[in-house]
Design a protein around this motif. Sequence first.
Motif, PDB file in Angstrom:
ATOM      1  N   ASP A  73       0.829  -1.209   0.000  1.00  0.00           N
ATOM      2  CA  ASP A  73       0.000   0.000   0.000  1.00  0.00           C
ATOM      3  C   ASP A  73       0.863   1.258   0.000  1.00  0.00           C
ATOM      4  O   ASP A  73       0.611   2.199  -0.741  1.00  0.00           O
ATOM      5  CB  ASP A  73      -0.936   0.017   1.214  1.00  0.00           C
ATOM      6  CG  ASP A  73      -2.021  -1.033   1.105  1.00  0.00           C
ATOM      7  OD1 ASP A  73      -2.371  -1.418  -0.028  1.00  0.00           O
ATOM      8  OD2 ASP A  73      -2.509  -1.482   2.160  1.00  0.00           O
ATOM      9  N   TYR A  74       1.892   1.245   0.840  1.00  0.00           N
ATOM     10  CA  TYR A  74       2.775   2.404   0.924  1.00  0.00           C
ATOM     11  C   TYR A  74       3.653   2.535  -0.322  1.00  0.00           C
ATOM     12  O   TYR A  74       3.904   3.636  -0.807  1.00  0.00           O
ATOM     13  CB  TYR A  74       3.648   2.329   2.185  1.00  0.00           C
ATOM     14  CG  TYR A  74       2.835   2.375   3.447  1.00  0.00           C
ATOM     15  CD1 TYR A  74       2.194   3.537   3.836  1.00  0.00           C
ATOM     16  CD2 TYR A  74       2.693   1.243   4.246  1.00  0.00           C
ATOM     17  CE1 TYR A  74       1.416   3.583   4.992  1.00  0.00           C
ATOM     18  CE2 TYR A  74       1.931   1.270   5.399  1.00  0.00           C
ATOM     19  CZ  TYR A  74       1.299   2.441   5.761  1.00  0.00           C
ATOM     20  OH  TYR A  74       0.535   2.483   6.897  1.00  0.00           O
ATOM     21  N   TYR A  77       2.021   4.343  -3.221  1.00  0.00           N
ATOM     22  CA  TYR A  77       2.087   5.811  -3.156  1.00  0.00           C
ATOM     23  C   TYR A  77       3.500   6.316  -3.453  1.00  0.00           C
ATOM     24  O   TYR A  77       3.679   7.326  -4.128  1.00  0.00           O
ATOM     25  CB  TYR A  77       1.597   6.310  -1.793  1.00  0.00           C
ATOM     26  CG  TYR A  77       0.123   6.062  -1.601  1.00  0.00           C
ATOM     27  CD1 TYR A  77      -0.818   6.809  -2.307  1.00  0.00           C
ATOM     28  CD2 TYR A  77      -0.328   5.057  -0.760  1.00  0.00           C
ATOM     29  CE1 TYR A  77      -2.169   6.563  -2.164  1.00  0.00           C
ATOM     30  CE2 TYR A  77      -1.683   4.800  -0.612  1.00  0.00           C
ATOM     31  CZ  TYR A  77      -2.602   5.554  -1.313  1.00  0.00           C
ATOM     32  OH  TYR A  77      -3.943   5.307  -1.191  1.00  0.00           O
TER      33      TYR A  77
END
Length: 196
Positions: A73-74, A77
Amino acid sequence: MTYSVWLSFFSYTIISAISPGPNNILALNAAGKSGIKMQRRLLSGIYLGFFCIMIICGVFSTVLAVILPEITDYMKYAGAVYITWLAYHVATGRPLKENNTETEKSSFNRGFLLQFVNVKIIIWGLTAFTGFVLPYYDSPIIIVGFIFLLSFIGNGSTHIWAVAGVGLGSLLKKYWRSANIIMGLSLLYSAVNLVL
């Protein structure tokens, strides 16, 4: 993956791979000066080294996703930020000057070892795996398939530069501003779709 994710994946990987970088400029220079046949050892080194880096990126990203599953998820980004940064630099970049010493002593080892210090392809591979592949797939067979797909895209782009030789270099120099803006906007599209 949905249609829009596939479109973003291919936009990111193809545009980033075809944009000027160490492999592409070296292939353009070497083949433009002495032909692909004379530079086949150098190009073979680039292709095999690139494939090895994709294996490393695929394995590293997969292991990281297993150890820290929330990392994808990180990383998605972080990948979007990197692609946006890349889009800006591609869109506002100026034509690269050819280095006349690039084709001297062209060898398999030179092409192969270049891949292990080529930050562009390392980040490219990690971003592709963590941002586009691992959020949707975890099968080892599919991961291996993406290693081959990314190697095909990256090495295919380098080969396009080699085949085009000086011709592509002069075309990009002539229309560099338009080409850069189009590539930059396509990369920006990929970054936006990555986080949506």
